[in-house]
Write a protein that holds these residues in place. Structure first.
Motif, PDB file in Angstrom:
ATOM      1  N   VAL A   4       0.860  -1.168   0.000  1.00 39.37           N
ATOM      2  CA  VAL A   4       0.000   0.000   0.000  1.00 39.37           C
ATOM      3  C   VAL A   4       0.903   1.227   0.000  1.00 39.37           C
ATOM      4  O   VAL A   4       1.881   1.289   0.756  1.00 39.37           O
ATOM      5  N   VAL A   5       0.602   2.192  -0.873  1.00 40.94           N
ATOM      6  CA  VAL A   5       1.475   3.356  -1.014  1.00 40.94           C
ATOM      7  C   VAL A   5       0.757   4.625  -0.563  1.00 40.94           C
ATOM      8  O   VAL A   5      -0.474   4.708  -0.571  1.00 40.94           O
ATOM      9  N   ALA A   6       1.569   5.605  -0.161  1.00 42.06           N
ATOM     10  CA  ALA A   6       1.062   6.915   0.252  1.00 42.06           C
ATOM     11  C   ALA A   6       0.941   7.787  -0.986  1.00 42.06           C
ATOM     12  O   ALA A   6       1.945   8.193  -1.564  1.00 42.06           O
ATOM     13  N   ALA A   7      -0.286   8.057  -1.421  1.00 43.58           N
ATOM     14  CA  ALA A   7      -0.533   8.664  -2.729  1.00 43.58           C
ATOM     15  C   ALA A   7      -1.099  10.069  -2.646  1.00 43.58           C
ATOM     16  O   ALA A   7      -1.744  10.531  -3.579  1.00 43.58           O
ATOM     17  N   ALA A   8      -0.838  10.769  -1.561  1.00 44.52           N
ATOM     18  CA  ALA A   8      -1.345  12.136  -1.428  1.00 44.52           C
ATOM     19  C   ALA A   8      -0.685  13.057  -2.445  1.00 44.52           C
ATOM     20  O   ALA A   8       0.477  12.879  -2.812  1.00 44.52           O
ATOM     21  N   SER A   9      -1.443  14.056  -2.890  1.00 47.40           N
ATOM     22  CA  SER A   9      -0.881  15.098  -3.753  1.00 47.40           C
ATOM     23  C   SER A   9      -1.253  16.490  -3.276  1.00 47.40           C
ATOM     24  O   SER A   9      -0.842  17.479  -3.884  1.00 47.40           O
ATOM     25  N   GLU A  10      -2.015  16.577  -2.189  1.00 51.02           N
ATOM     26  CA  GLU A  10      -2.380  17.862  -1.605  1.00 51.02           C
ATOM     27  C   GLU A  10      -2.059  17.850  -0.116  1.00 51.02           C
ATOM     28  O   GLU A  10      -2.262  16.827   0.544  1.00 51.02           O
ATOM     29  N   PRO A  11      -1.565  18.960   0.421  1.00 53.18           N
ATOM     30  CA  PRO A  11      -1.278  19.015   1.860  1.00 53.18           C
ATOM     31  C   PRO A  11      -2.524  18.737   2.685  1.00 53.18           C
ATOM     32  O   PRO A  11      -3.627  19.165   2.346  1.00 53.18           O
ATOM     33  N   GLY A  19      -7.416   3.462   5.045  1.00 49.50           N
ATOM     34  CA  GLY A  19      -8.160   4.511   4.351  1.00 49.50           C
ATOM     35  C   GLY A  19      -7.294   5.717   4.020  1.00 49.50           C
ATOM     36  O   GLY A  19      -6.269   5.949   4.657  1.00 49.50           O
ATOM     37  N   VAL A  20      -7.711   6.467   3.025  1.00 50.50           N
ATOM     38  CA  VAL A  20      -8.828   6.175   2.122  1.00 50.50           C
ATOM     39  C   VAL A  20      -8.280   6.072   0.711  1.00 50.50           C
ATOM     40  O   VAL A  20      -7.231   6.624   0.414  1.00 50.50           O
ATOM     41  N   GLU A  21      -9.021   5.343  -0.133  1.00 49.96           N
ATOM     42  CA  GLU A  21      -8.708   5.330  -1.568  1.00 49.96           C
ATOM     43  C   GLU A  21      -9.784   6.139  -2.273  1.00 49.96           C
ATOM     44  O   GLU A  21     -10.957   5.751  -2.330  1.00 49.96           O
ATOM     45  N   THR A  22      -9.366   7.271  -2.824  1.00 45.84           N
ATOM     46  CA  THR A  22     -10.308   8.202  -3.449  1.00 45.84           C
ATOM     47  C   THR A  22      -9.979   8.495  -4.902  1.00 45.84           C
ATOM     48  O   THR A  22     -10.762   9.146  -5.584  1.00 45.84           O
ATOM     49  N   ARG A  23      -8.814   8.048  -5.381  1.00 45.93           N
ATOM     50  CA  ARG A  23      -8.342   8.478  -6.701  1.00 45.93           C
ATOM     51  C   ARG A  23      -8.358   7.357  -7.730  1.00 45.93           C
ATOM     52  O   ARG A  23      -7.500   7.292  -8.608  1.00 45.93           O
ATOM     53  N   GLY A  61      -4.116  15.862   3.342  1.00 47.53           N
ATOM     54  CA  GLY A  61      -5.029  14.808   2.925  1.00 47.53           C
ATOM     55  C   GLY A  61      -4.305  13.482   2.776  1.00 47.53           C
ATOM     56  O   GLY A  61      -3.206  13.437   2.215  1.00 47.53           O
ATOM     57  N   VAL A  62      -4.895  12.413   3.296  1.00 49.46           N
ATOM     58  CA  VAL A  62      -4.328  11.063   3.165  1.00 49.46           C
ATOM     59  C   VAL A  62      -5.016  10.351   2.006  1.00 49.46           C
ATOM     60  O   VAL A  62      -6.251  10.316   1.927  1.00 49.46           O
ATOM     61  N   VAL A  63      -4.204   9.795   1.117  1.00 48.09           N
ATOM     62  CA  VAL A  63      -4.699   9.023  -0.030  1.00 48.09           C
ATOM     63  C   VAL A  63      -3.883   7.739  -0.108  1.00 48.09           C
ATOM     64  O   VAL A  63      -2.655   7.769   0.044  1.00 48.09           O
ATOM     65  N   ALA A  88      -9.447  11.530   6.737  1.00 45.86           N
ATOM     66  CA  ALA A  88      -8.477  10.464   6.968  1.00 45.86           C
ATOM     67  C   ALA A  88      -7.202  11.014   7.592  1.00 45.86           C
ATOM     68  O   ALA A  88      -6.601  10.381   8.475  1.00 45.86           O
ATOM     69  N   PHE A  89      -6.769  12.186   7.153  1.00 51.11           N
ATOM     70  CA  PHE A  89      -5.579  12.828   7.722  1.00 51.11           C
ATOM     71  C   PHE A  89      -5.789  13.097   9.212  1.00 51.11           C
ATOM     72  O   PHE A  89      -4.898  12.815  10.041  1.00 51.11           O
ATOM     73  N   GLU A  90      -6.950  13.615   9.557  1.00 49.75           N
ATOM     74  CA  GLU A  90      -7.237  13.915  10.962  1.00 49.75           C
ATOM     75  C   GLU A  90      -7.341  12.636  11.788  1.00 49.75           C
ATOM     76  O   GLU A  90      -6.835  12.575  12.918  1.00 49.75           O
ATOM     77  N   LEU A  91      -7.962  11.599  11.252  1.00 52.61           N
ATOM     78  CA  LEU A  91      -8.083  10.329  11.974  1.00 52.61           C
ATOM     79  C   LEU A  91      -6.716   9.695  12.202  1.00 52.61           C
ATOM     80  O   LEU A  91      -6.498   9.017  13.208  1.00 52.61           O
TER      81      LEU A  91
END
Length: 556
Positions: free
Chosen positions: A364-371, A499-503, A373-375, A421-424
């Motif tokens: 599982v990879v860390a796929a965030a692209s915006e400050p 969590g979470v997968e949004t993209r 937010g967890v993706v 997700a970032f806050e959790l």
């Protein structure tokens, strides 16, 4: 040449090496055709799949292309002989559907086309335009493969996110760090060309015939770099770390594209530099995470529409469990490798859940692209040797699920879920995680079980449903038992949900007509996954070629 399908080779005749496979296939072909070894000039595998429907009889099925000594006359004679004795129904004369790149124009247009985005759609579109002699300008906001890999590793280690170069942005697009799966559910003459292009650029030759081909995220950076170099060799210009900031559209009846404004940083002064580049043709292959581009299009009155997309979590199991479930006593055989799966659950209320971008032996990879937010996403290396298997575990978000009439409401929903997700996770791009057993019971998790999560920034145990809409979590919860009937062990109590997968896909479509141009701005060519016309590497590359052909045809 002859094509022979349905060639059955037992697993125990193979050891996972290409040489053994070639010898076993040649032997099976001779036996099928009833010919001597000297009668055959060559045997080329064209398709290979695994038949694991009966766990005590797992075997490979091949289609092979064969050239006989004596050429076409020998092939016709053999076909007649086989059919006269009703001995073979799966032998036929080889016939490929033709595919060709756009023909060379011969003349250079006054303004070169600009391609924005160097994911698979943009790369293959720019390659085809360059082959046609158009010398395109290819623009990518992220870094080259080497620097991008370093930026991703730095983020994994420190939590310092580069919003312009990450899992989503950079040479090769999001697909570069998602295993490089090249399977497709569609048929197109372009597919063979795309696969051959990957092989010529350094991908393993087996992708030409594997029914579920993949390259691996350790090899893909080299592959996309070589494709980029090919574009340059053909006269194309490439600008990395260069961002689209504006589109000029004439206010005439046709609303024709007139220019693009590009921004980059001067390496000497570290100041932002802007340049207006005149062009009549802009291919927009920006990817599904270029939210600023969607906002730019909306501000320029380019027609957009909501589309169905999906959200959910990553689910991790032990790969050994998946292997045993899929291959029974043959699990672990070197010829089979790590087993994949593909699952779907249709519920009575009309909703569905499904696996997506399944990564055997992956991470599982860390796929965030915006400050903030967890993706999450998933990837495998070429050997797929990781301890865990992971997959997106998703449910659809339909346009009717979204409130109001803002065409970008899907983007807003993605952002809300990512920030929750970032806050959790407690900050630092730590991801929320929960065990499947606790998720089914609706209680938070407090610690991992027998399966260690692989998300690189670490996880915070709790409840993943707090960062997703109820209709998503309810669909996922109802689908786990149903999927366990398809894949034994899918409901393993210690399986990890992260969590979470949004993209997984774009929530927006840039509406285009049959000519592949925007319905509201001529000379604007929406392309690929971000524009809403693809759903993976192969379909994105195919759409890039389709748009290139349409663009070239418009210039003739």
């Amino acid at each position: 040449m002859l094509d022979i399908s349905g060639i059955r080779i037992p697993v125990d005749q193979l050891d996972g090496t290409l040489r053994t496979e070639e010898l076993a296939l040649a032997k099976a072909v001779r036996r099928r055709l009833h010919v001597a070894p000297d009668d055959i000039l060559s045997v080329e595998p064209r398709k290979r799949s695994i038949d694991a429907r009966k766990k005590n009889d797992v075997h490979f099925l091949y289609t092979a292309r064969v050239a006989l000594r004596g050429g076409a006359n020998a092939e016709r004679a053999l076909l007649a002989k086989l059919r006269a004795h009703h001995a073979e129904k799966n032998v036929r004369t080889a016939a490929d559907k033709p595919f060709g790149l756009p023909a060379h124009l011969g003349t250079q247009p006054a303004k070169r086309p600009v391609v924005v985005g160097a994911g698979c759609a943009g790369l293959f579109c720019a390659l085809a335009l360059a082959e046609a002699g158009l010398r395109p300008l290819l623009v990518e906001r992220g870094q080259d493969a080497t620097r991008r890999s370093r930026a991703i590793e730095r983020f994994n280690q420190t939590g310092k996110l580069d919003p312009e170069s990450n899992i989503q942005f950079g040479l090769g697009g999001a697909g570069t760090f998602s295993d490089g799966k090249l399977a497709t559910g569609t048929k197109s003459p372009a597919h063979r060309f795309i696969l051959q292009t990957f092989v010529d650029a350094g991908a393993p030759r087996e992708i030409l015939w594997d029914a579920k081909p993949h390259v691996g995220s350790d090899i893909l950076p080299t592959v996309v770099t070589n494709i980029l170099n090919r574009i340059r060799d053909l006269g194309g210009e490439v600008r990395l770390e260069c961002r689209l900031t504006d589109i000029g559209i004439a206010r005439d009846p046709a609303r024709h594209v007139t220019s693009v404004t590009l921004e980059w940083r001067d390496p000497e002064t570290d100041l932002a530099v802007e340049e207006r580049v005149p062009t009549d043709n802009l291919v927009l292959a920006c990817g599904h995470s270029a939210r600023d581009v969607f906002e730019l299009l909306k501000s320029r009155d380019v027609t957009l529409e909501r589309k169905t997309f999906a959200m959910g979590v990553r689910i991790e199991h032990l790969q050994s469990m998946v292997d045993k479930s899929q291959y029974g006593p043959f699990a672990g055989h070197p010829a089979l490798g790590a087993a994949p799966y593909k699952l779907v659950s249709h519920l009575a209320d009309g909703r569905s859940a499904f696996s997506f971008c399944m990564c055997p032996g992956g991470y599982v990879v860390a796929a965030a692209s915006e400050p903030g937010g967890v993706v999450t996403n998933g990837m495998s290396l070429s050997d797929r040797a990781g301890t865990n298997a992971n997959s997106g575990f998703l449910a659809n978000v339909f346009p009717t699920d979204l409130p109001g009439d803002d065409v970008l409401e899907g983007v807003a929903l993605q952002r809300r879920c990512e920030r929750a997700a970032f806050e959790l996770g407690g900050g630092g791009y730590v991801a929320p995680a929960q065990l499947v057993s606790d998720f089914l019971q609706g209680v938070p998790s407090t610690a991992q079980g027998s399966i260690a999560p692989t998300y690189p920034r670490g996880v915070a145990w709790g409840s993943v449903e707090k960062c997703l809409p109820p209709y998503i979590t309810e669909t996922l919860r109802a689908s786990i038992p149903k999927m366990a009937h398809q894949l034994r062990g899918f409901d393993t109590r210690d399986a990890v949900l992260t969590g979470v997968e949004t993209r997984s896909s774009s929530p927006v479509r840039v509406t285009r007509g049959k000519d592949c141009q925007s319905v509201s701005a001529s000379g604007l060519w929406p392309c690929g996954e971000g524009a809403g016309y693809a759903g993976g590497i192969m379909s994105a590359a195919t759409d890039g070629l389709r748009v290139a052909q349409a663009l070239v045809d418009s210039l003739r």
